[in-house]
Design a protein around this motif. Structure first.
Motif, mmCIF file in Angstrom:
data_model
loop_
_atom_site.group_PDB
_atom_site.id
_atom_site.type_symbol
_atom_site.label_atom_id
_atom_site.label_comp_id
_atom_site.label_asym_id
_atom_site.label_seq_id
_atom_site.Cartn_x
_atom_site.Cartn_y
_atom_site.Cartn_z
ATOM 1 N N LYS A 88 5.408 6.238 4.600
ATOM 2 C CA LYS A 88 6.305 6.874 3.645
ATOM 3 C C LYS A 88 5.647 8.094 3.014
ATOM 4 O O LYS A 88 4.442 8.094 2.731
ATOM 5 C CB LYS A 88 6.694 5.879 2.547
ATOM 6 N N LYS A 89 6.428 9.105 2.779
ATOM 7 C CA LYS A 89 5.947 10.252 2.032
ATOM 8 C C LYS A 89 5.831 9.863 0.562
ATOM 9 O O LYS A 89 6.539 8.962 0.103
ATOM 10 C CB LYS A 89 6.919 11.424 2.190
ATOM 11 N N ASP A 139 1.002 -1.945 4.201
ATOM 12 C CA ASP A 139 1.825 -1.651 5.376
ATOM 13 C C ASP A 139 3.268 -2.119 5.167
ATOM 14 O O ASP A 139 4.217 -1.472 5.618
ATOM 15 C CB ASP A 139 1.245 -2.320 6.618
ATOM 16 N N MET A 140 3.454 -3.252 4.483
ATOM 17 C CA MET A 140 4.805 -3.738 4.232
ATOM 18 C C MET A 140 5.609 -2.744 3.387
ATOM 19 O O MET A 140 6.822 -2.610 3.566
ATOM 20 C CB MET A 140 4.756 -5.106 3.542
ATOM 21 N N VAL A 141 4.936 -2.081 2.447
ATOM 22 C CA VAL A 141 5.622 -1.059 1.644
ATOM 23 C C VAL A 141 6.126 0.057 2.557
ATOM 24 O O VAL A 141 7.277 0.503 2.456
ATOM 25 C CB VAL A 141 4.690 -0.502 0.555
ATOM 26 N N HIS A 142 5.269 0.525 3.464
ATOM 27 C CA HIS A 142 5.679 1.588 4.380
ATOM 28 C C HIS A 142 6.783 1.131 5.324
ATOM 29 O O HIS A 142 7.628 1.931 5.746
ATOM 30 C CB HIS A 142 4.468 2.090 5.165
ATOM 31 N N GLU A 143 6.786 -0.167 5.659
ATOM 32 C CA GLU A 143 7.819 -0.718 6.549
ATOM 33 C C GLU A 143 9.085 -1.114 5.799
ATOM 34 O O GLU A 143 10.097 -1.454 6.419
ATOM 35 C CB GLU A 143 7.268 -1.958 7.269
ATOM 36 N N ARG A 150 8.662 4.166 -4.639
ATOM 37 C CA ARG A 150 9.288 3.851 -5.930
ATOM 38 C C ARG A 150 8.459 4.377 -7.087
ATOM 39 O O ARG A 150 8.992 4.851 -8.093
ATOM 40 C CB ARG A 150 9.466 2.329 -6.026
ATOM 41 N N SER A 151 7.140 4.298 -6.971
ATOM 42 C CA SER A 151 6.242 4.707 -8.059
ATOM 43 C C SER A 151 6.236 6.214 -8.278
ATOM 44 O O SER A 151 5.720 6.689 -9.303
ATOM 45 C CB SER A 151 4.821 4.232 -7.770
ATOM 46 N N LYS A 204 -0.115 7.357 -3.492
ATOM 47 C CA LYS A 204 -0.409 6.098 -2.813
ATOM 48 C C LYS A 204 0.563 5.002 -3.249
ATOM 49 O O LYS A 204 1.045 5.009 -4.387
ATOM 50 C CB LYS A 204 -1.840 5.646 -3.131
ATOM 51 N N PRO A 205 0.851 4.041 -2.358
ATOM 52 C CA PRO A 205 1.643 2.886 -2.777
ATOM 53 C C PRO A 205 0.930 2.117 -3.890
ATOM 54 O O PRO A 205 -0.262 1.802 -3.770
ATOM 55 C CB PRO A 205 1.736 2.035 -1.503
#
Length: 574
Positions: free
Chosen positions: A4-5, A244-248, A10-11, A42-43
């Motif tokens: 994700k860019k 990785d789950m955040v990006h997915e 969300r943050s 960053k996530p």
């Protein structure tokens, strides 16, 4: 994998925009000693930690949180630890069940109100697992559960002890005069030898295994012993995986389906798990917008026999179970009965993850054709005493009580019952049916674990170790015996249990799934119209909210304003 860019996170609304509020968010993060390279773009991973000095099951979670952070850093995320209420089963009164929904509300709101892109949920003690999962489902951002893990096996006189189960067993022997005070103290010192949850198939291990079956933990997390170094490595791996789950965008509602809950029910029966799991699974499913009721459990109860030979229904402990193959091996055994295409937090399906899991001991994780009990581990009974259902664990009961008729001996509250069972002149026989009422979700309040009613001392002295007991309470997942629980609707709100009088005949037939009060329906109605339970003065605070909104056991005991899959809007940032 597509990453994700920063502006897709969300943050980003907190940290990435150029306005006065974002200035404050960034400057306060810098205030804590972090640099821009630590968090910018960053996530953000929220680590919800239920550690407490009053929760021995979670004594190691402060350390595990640091180990999760290590994994988050390694994967390119920004970890933030967020404390959440700790529901310590052994210390919290009258029951942690009273506060499960409070934790669920807190988890949801912590994740909603803070700049969090994904979450690692640290729990384990009985109600922390469903509470955290319920909140995470309702918030529905990527989340992974990390169980505290079972403690080491107990030891007493060279014999292994199982937490909970052996307490009840040896307390009965002590009351019967067969264990002296010195032996009792030695057992007290040996039954809990490390941090971690109960190492029997109590509620903690049951729920950890079911959450793994649902796909919300990494493989093996449901049974990994708390003191094993593998538990540390799994914490770090969970930290890496959540980034990785955040990006997915792999959220709980992408994982939880009718099929995954069907798998969980089959696993529950095959492990003869805690009766409490029925309430929690119903509540969790309804948070995901899925229909799950007692009929689902009864329909699947005989899908497989009990293949996990673990106390209280079996002989071994969770440490033995894990090294025999743990939940990965257990799920492999069950694979012919499971829906294999259900997604897991690993990003792979259940079938892909567990199809080749090793099994090292067929005595502990039994082949499907050699179960320790042929039928399901739990059974749902219905009848005029429990029109909406009640629960029994047949595998943990004396078989002769699975079809029984006997006179009731009734108690309106726990204190009265406790006094009576210590009275050597109590008019009671092994055929009596002990009834405790006003201990349900409202009447308890919170539905305490009072359902394993103590055997009257008069009977203990004559060698009696089981008898039929009925209540609208729950019982500990480590308990055993012919205990009929979760009677719905409960007596306190006018359920038929309120109509039972001492001397009435009660019949149960587990095979026929029936439970019946042998009293004319007109008499039952007349008794209910005049029944007045002891008043409960819920005049303020959380307990008042609980009494006003808690649903019955067959509905999962969630609050009527919390269930369902409607997600609240994101908070405004001004």
């Amino acid at each position: 994998m597509t990453r994700k860019k920063p502006e897709e996170l969300r943050s980003y609304r907190w940290f990435g925009v150029e306005d006065m509020r974002a200035f404050g968010h960034r400057s306060r993060t810098l205030q804590m000693g972090y640099d821009y390279e630590d968090f910018a773009g960053k996530p953000v991973i929220g680590i919800l930690n239920t550690w407490s000095d009053l929760n021995p099951c979670h004594a190691h979670l402060r350390t595990r949180a640091e180990e999760v952070k290590r994994g988050v850093w390694q994967a390119g995320g920004f970890p933030v630890e967020i404390p959440a209420i700790s529901l310590g089963e052994t210390m919290m009164k009258p029951t942690t069940m009273l506060y499960r929904n409070l934790l669920a509300m807190e988890a949801e709101e912590l994740l909603r109100s803070n700049p969090v892109d994904g979450a690692v949920l640290l729990g384990g003690c009985d109600k922390t697992t469903p509470g955290l999962i319920m909140g995470a489902i309702s918030m529905n951002i990527p989340a992974i559960y990390f169980p505290a893990g079972p403690m080491l096996r107990g030891n007493f006189g060279g014999k292994p002890l199982g937490s909970g189960s052996d307490v009840w067993k040896y307390w009965a022997e002590k009351e019967a005069g067969r264990i002296d005070e010195r032996e009792w103290r030695a057992m007290e010192a040996g039954i809990a030898r490390s941090f971690g949850t109960c190492m029997t198939m109590g509620t903690a291990s049951t729920m950890a295994g079911l959450v793994e079956t649902l796909g919300l933990t990494l493989p093996g997390a449901g049974s990994m012993p708390a003191a094993d170094s593998g538990h540390i490595r799994l914490a770090t791996e969970s930290g890496r995986r959540i980034v990785d789950m955040v990006h997915e965008d792999l959220t709980p509602k992408r994982i939880l389906t009718d099929g995954s809950f069907r798998n969980a029910i089959i696993a529950l029966m095959a492990m003869s798990g805690s009766t409490n799991a029925i309430i929690h699974l119903i509540a969790m499913a309804r948070r995901a917008g899925l229909e799950l009721d007692l009929e689902n459990f009864d329909r699947l109860s005989n899908e497989t026999g009990v293949i996990a030979d673990i106390r209280p229904s079996g002989r071994f402990l969770m440490e033995d179970f894990h090294y025999a193959g743990g939940f990965p091996g257990f799920l492999r055994r069950l694979m012919p009965h499971l829906k294999r295409d259900e997604m897991t937090v690993s990003g792979r399906t259940l079938g892909e993850v567990y199809a080749n899991a090793p099994i090292f001991n067929d005595e502990i994780i039994r082949p499907l054709d050699k179960p320790i009990a042929a039928g399901g581990g739990l059974a749902v009974l219905k009848g005029n005493l429990a029109p909406n259902g009640c629960i029994i664990k047949p595998a943990a009961a004396d078989p002769r009580f699975l079809k029984h008729r006997g006179p009731a001996i009734v108690f309106d509250d726990y204190d009265a019952m406790n006094r009576a069972v210590n009275d050597m002149d109590l008019d009671v026989t092994p055929d009596h049916v002990m009834v405790l009422r006003n201990a349900g979700p409202v009447g308890g309040p919170g539905m305490p674990e009072w359902g394993m009613l103590p055997i009257p001392k008069k009977l203990l002295m004559h060698g009696v170790r089981d008898m039929v007991r009925i209540s609208d309470a729950r019982m500990s997942g480590t308990s055993y015996g012919a205990c009929i629980l979760h009677v719905a609707p409960e007596a306190y709100i006018g359920g038929p249990l309120a109509a039972v009088e001492t001397g009435d005949m009660i019949e149960l037939d587990v095979e026929a799934r029936s439970i019946r009060l042998d009293v004319p329906q007109s008499d039952i109605a007349a008794r209910l119209s005049s029944y007045r339970p002891k008043p409960r003065h819920f005049e303020r605070g959380y307990v008042r909210l609980h009494a006003a909104h808690v649903q019955q056991a067959d509905q999962g005991c969630d609050y009527d304003f919390l269930e369902g899959d409607v997600r609240l809007p994101e908070p405004e940032i001004h």
